[in-house]
Write a protein that holds these residues in place. Structure first.
Motif, PDB file in Angstrom:
ATOM      1  N   THR A 210     -42.594  -9.321 -27.017  1.00 41.77           N
ATOM      2  CA  THR A 210     -42.279  -7.893 -27.059  1.00 41.77           C
ATOM      3  C   THR A 210     -43.061  -7.194 -28.172  1.00 41.77           C
ATOM      4  O   THR A 210     -43.520  -6.069 -28.007  1.00 41.77           O
ATOM      5  N   MET A 211     -43.266  -7.899 -29.278  1.00 41.14           N
ATOM      6  CA  MET A 211     -44.068  -7.346 -30.368  1.00 41.14           C
ATOM      7  C   MET A 211     -45.479  -6.988 -29.886  1.00 41.14           C
ATOM      8  O   MET A 211     -46.043  -5.962 -30.258  1.00 41.14           O
ATOM      9  N   LEU A 212     -46.053  -7.859 -29.036  1.00 41.76           N
ATOM     10  CA  LEU A 212     -47.419  -7.610 -28.558  1.00 41.76           C
ATOM     11  C   LEU A 212     -47.522  -6.271 -27.841  1.00 41.76           C
ATOM     12  O   LEU A 212     -48.581  -5.653 -27.819  1.00 41.76           O
TER      13      LEU A 212
ATOM     14  N   ASP B   6     -39.049  -2.916 -28.667  1.00 38.29           N
ATOM     15  CA  ASP B   6     -37.954  -3.428 -29.499  1.00 38.29           C
ATOM     16  C   ASP B   6     -37.303  -4.623 -28.804  1.00 38.29           C
ATOM     17  O   ASP B   6     -37.444  -4.788 -27.587  1.00 38.29           O
ATOM     18  N   CYS B   7     -36.594  -5.422 -29.578  1.00 40.25           N
ATOM     19  CA  CYS B   7     -36.036  -6.648 -29.011  1.00 40.25           C
ATOM     20  C   CYS B   7     -34.775  -7.052 -29.777  1.00 40.25           C
ATOM     21  O   CYS B   7     -34.770  -7.069 -31.004  1.00 40.25           O
ATOM     22  N   THR B   8     -33.695  -7.316 -29.039  1.00 38.18           N
ATOM     23  CA  THR B   8     -32.450  -7.825 -29.628  1.00 38.18           C
ATOM     24  C   THR B   8     -32.100  -9.156 -28.973  1.00 38.18           C
ATOM     25  O   THR B   8     -32.093  -9.255 -27.748  1.00 38.18           O
TER      26      THR B   8
ATOM     27  N   VAL C  91     -39.895 -11.968 -38.473  1.00 37.30           N
ATOM     28  CA  VAL C  91     -41.321 -11.787 -38.785  1.00 37.30           C
ATOM     29  C   VAL C  91     -42.012 -11.057 -37.633  1.00 37.30           C
ATOM     30  O   VAL C  91     -42.873 -10.219 -37.847  1.00 37.30           O
ATOM     31  N   TRP C  92     -41.580 -11.371 -36.435  1.00 35.86           N
ATOM     32  CA  TRP C  92     -42.184 -10.722 -35.265  1.00 35.86           C
ATOM     33  C   TRP C  92     -41.464  -9.436 -34.865  1.00 35.86           C
ATOM     34  O   TRP C  92     -41.703  -8.892 -33.786  1.00 35.86           O
ATOM     35  N   GLY C  93     -40.569  -8.971 -35.725  1.00 37.70           N
ATOM     36  CA  GLY C  93     -40.006  -7.631 -35.539  1.00 37.70           C
ATOM     37  C   GLY C  93     -38.746  -7.544 -34.688  1.00 37.70           C
ATOM     38  O   GLY C  93     -38.316  -6.438 -34.350  1.00 37.70           O
TER      39      GLY C  93
END
Lengths: 452, 452
Positions: free
Chosen positions: A147-149, A153-155, A175-177
């Motif tokens: 998802t960072m790429l 956003d990601c939960t 680290v990857w948000g």
């Protein structure tokens, strides 16, 4: 002696292989839990983008991999295929053992193979946030990376027992948000319900799935993503087996035995479906395909092949699969990624039809195998992966008995760098092997909803 | 766009490159700390096998790598060289950034490149046990892996601050059959002496070296092994740079800038010495070679180029190197592998002669760089490695200013899977940047023993 068989980036598969095309009859369709009628694409469109829904049901033999996804794969694919010379020598086996090393991916396992296309298709569909769950954290960190790429956003709802055992998987997601919270949580109705009944529950994948689906349904521009079980996830993982087939051909070999560990079933699907296709189409009718599961969550070996829910709360469709019952909570154990009550419908069908078979092992014996592997091949594998290692070692030892020089291929699906507390427990002799009494299994199976 | 440049196993270098052959004048010899005279091989034979002593002093340009060692290297070498397309795009730089990815090794860093030949030569010499020290644990786990291959016992003295920060490195050593104890310990005279003065000391590499040397001297069939600093360690690491030169040639490229992080200096030596040789011999006179060190242990940038002891207690020879004084205890910080008071004598000489240069950064800025790298290239690097990442990013940003399309090569020496607590501290904003007042540095330098 050549140890690694490598492919060029240009040889990253251009298409996924869909074993549905080669099944003798169609899969039983997923059912709407309310109507018990086959679901229609619209039933899923609240949580999945249309392209993934299409991939879930297509019977096309091949599905194109988008160039943009192949470009991301270049960061770690094609992965190396190893010939396990040192392990063979240690076992004194005439068998040839090969393993596909998926631990070189950014998050350290095969999970990224499906996380990237899933995030990609969601991004293309205008989705801005993904809610998902994770067991041991391999899927959670993979979908965080993916998802960072694409600036989404990601939960992640992480099964509590693993959240506590593997705190650094959470750091990786951060680290990857991504945001990572222990499940069951108070964020969702389904989480609160479980906590009310049992505040000390270790959690389960079934519960975490309910929470993530509920989150996705209740938030704008948010979709749900699943790291295992579903047909499109199996499809994406076939890059593993497709590469293996090419790599073995480079050394004029082809497997007699293909092995993977089974939780939801998709790393096993990934390495085995291209070979299962060869078996189904009669090209290689005798290949032995073995799924290895934990004795503490023995879905394929002791579960029922029937319709059941994929999650605890009943938000998902009914899937025809091997299941221990959707409210079955396996004990907290180290292979958190294998703590799932059901299995991929396609893997279940193939096991049911006898195209594949399944075996189950206790955790102390799989860690014996993992330590042997670390001390010969140098790789410290994830607890999940250690099941496949154990399966391969057992097949190789059978060859020592029979004198057969079989070619054994297994999926070395991920590294254990975040699982060292499990190795500590192993070396301290504190691993517990859970053995279910038949009565307890029967009780769970009796709670599976009956289909008219 | 091609991302990984791969070599076949047959292209694993057959010889190490020895930059001593191309120095304009010989290195200053190590001195016996008692006599202050150049040491003779016999001085070292109590703790090193003769072949490593020979490699320490040889001026042969190439040294053969034993076939048995190359066979072990096949488990991870040649390592991939990556073109950092995603990082370049993020930085909007016209520079081309390449990184050599050493994190694919069994222990997750370049350290295994020297651990294997060191264990091999000791085994050949009949040694049955190795005593060694480790900072962050990368060397300790590497020598644990290597000694296991040759059925040797292994004891590791791990710097206490790292032992506490990275408990799972110890688990890794245990999986590979080694014993790991926090240093300073009560096992040795040197450890007990330090503990008496300061029971709460975080420890240091200098202290841990003293303990391991003392252990080796006092036990039968036990030798000492050092993971950095020494000439033979630099020699072994040159496989990194030799492979890089081949890999860059495959895409018709050659570096304008070569970067590595510097603790004892050998991963930097490994990637840079083959290029330093090209510079010394006039083939590529303009190449810029940069060592990156922590501002909290600024040996190359603020130390003295002089003879000093390699350990705290004075068991080792006097080495001519950049040093902050052998009893300098750097603060506990996350890049434990860079907490060393001195530097490789060869790296020191090349920096002193202007063939290489050094820069220093604070830990908060190197973690900024590491997070950028994780979010573009997907790899979560070790805190040590993040210094090299920061150096490469800064050079690439200079290119954005000047418009130059330089080719930047850096050594991505290891993964950070066992260092996630450092990333947690970074994201919590609790990293402390240590800045030494000149007076404190001067005081430490004044304690360096004077040579007649």
């Amino acid at each position: 002696m050549q140890t690694k068989i490598l492919l060029d980036e240009e040889q990253i598969p251009k298409q996924w292989y869909n074993v549905q095309a080669d099944l003798p009859s169609p899969l039983d369709p997923p059912l709407n839990p309310r109507t018990q009628k086959p679901i229609v694409p619209e039933d899923l469109s609240a949580i999945f983008p249309m392209e993934l829904i299409r991939q879930e049901v297509t019977t096309d033999r091949y599905v194109d991999i988008p160039e943009e996804v192949r470009d991301v794969f270049r960061l770690w694919r094609p992965t190396p295929l190893y010939r396990a010379h040192r392990l063979e020598k240690f076992l004194k086996t005439p068998a040839k053992i090969y393993y596909k090393w998926e631990g070189v991916s950014p998050a350290g396992s095969h999970k990224v193979n499906t996380a990237v296309p899933q995030a990609y298709y969601n991004m293309k569909a205008g989705v801005e946030r993904i809610a998902s769950e994770t067991g041991a954290g391999q899927w959670g960190s993979s979908i965080a990376f993916a998802t960072m790429l694409y600036d989404m956003d990601c939960t992640i709802y992480m099964v509590r027992s693993s959240y506590e055992q593997k705190p650094y998987r959470k750091s990786m997601m951060r680290v990857w948000g991504a945001e990572c919270i222990p499940s069951p949580s108070t964020r969702t109705e389904s989480g609160r319900t479980v906590l009310k009944k049992d505040p000390d529950t270790p959690g389960s994948l079934g519960i975490a799935i309910s929470e993530a689906v509920e989150d996705a349904v209740n938030h704008e521009k948010t979709n749900y993503a699943l790291g295992s079980v579903l047909n499109h996830v199996c499809l994406h993982q076939t890059v593993i087996g497709l590469e293996c087939r090419e790599q073995l051909a480079m050394v004029d070999d082809y497997p007699d035995v293909v092995i993977g560990c089974v939780g939801g079933g998709t790393n096993f699907a990934g390495i085995s479906f291209p070979f299962a296709g060869d078996k189904l189409t009669g090209k290689h009718p005798d290949i032995d395909i073995i799924g290895v599961e934990p004795a503490s969550c023995p879905t394929l070996t002791r579960g029922l092949y029937t319709y059941d829910l994929a999650d605890e709360a009943g938000y998902t469709p009914l899937l025809k699969m091997f299941t221990l019952g959707h409210d079955f909570v396996p004990p907290s154990m180290h292979a958190g990624g294998l703590r799932y009550h059901g299995d991929s419908p396609i893997v279940s069908r193939l096991v049911h039809d006898g195209v594949m078979r399944a075996v189950a092992y206790h955790q102390s014996e799989v860690f014996d195998a993992a330590q042997t592997f670390a001390r010969t091949e140098g790789i410290i594998v994830a607890p999940e992966t250690s099941h496949a290692v154990k399966g391969a070692i057992d097949e190789a030892l059978k060859c020592r008995q029979t004198g057969e020089s079989k070619t054994i291929l297994f999926n070395c699906s991920g590294h254990g760098n975040f699982d060292m507390s499990a190795y500590d427990a192993y070396s301290a002799g504190t691993l517990v092997d859970y053995e279910y009494p038949d009565a307890l299994i029967k009780e769970a199976l009796d709670r599976i909803p009956k289909i008219a």
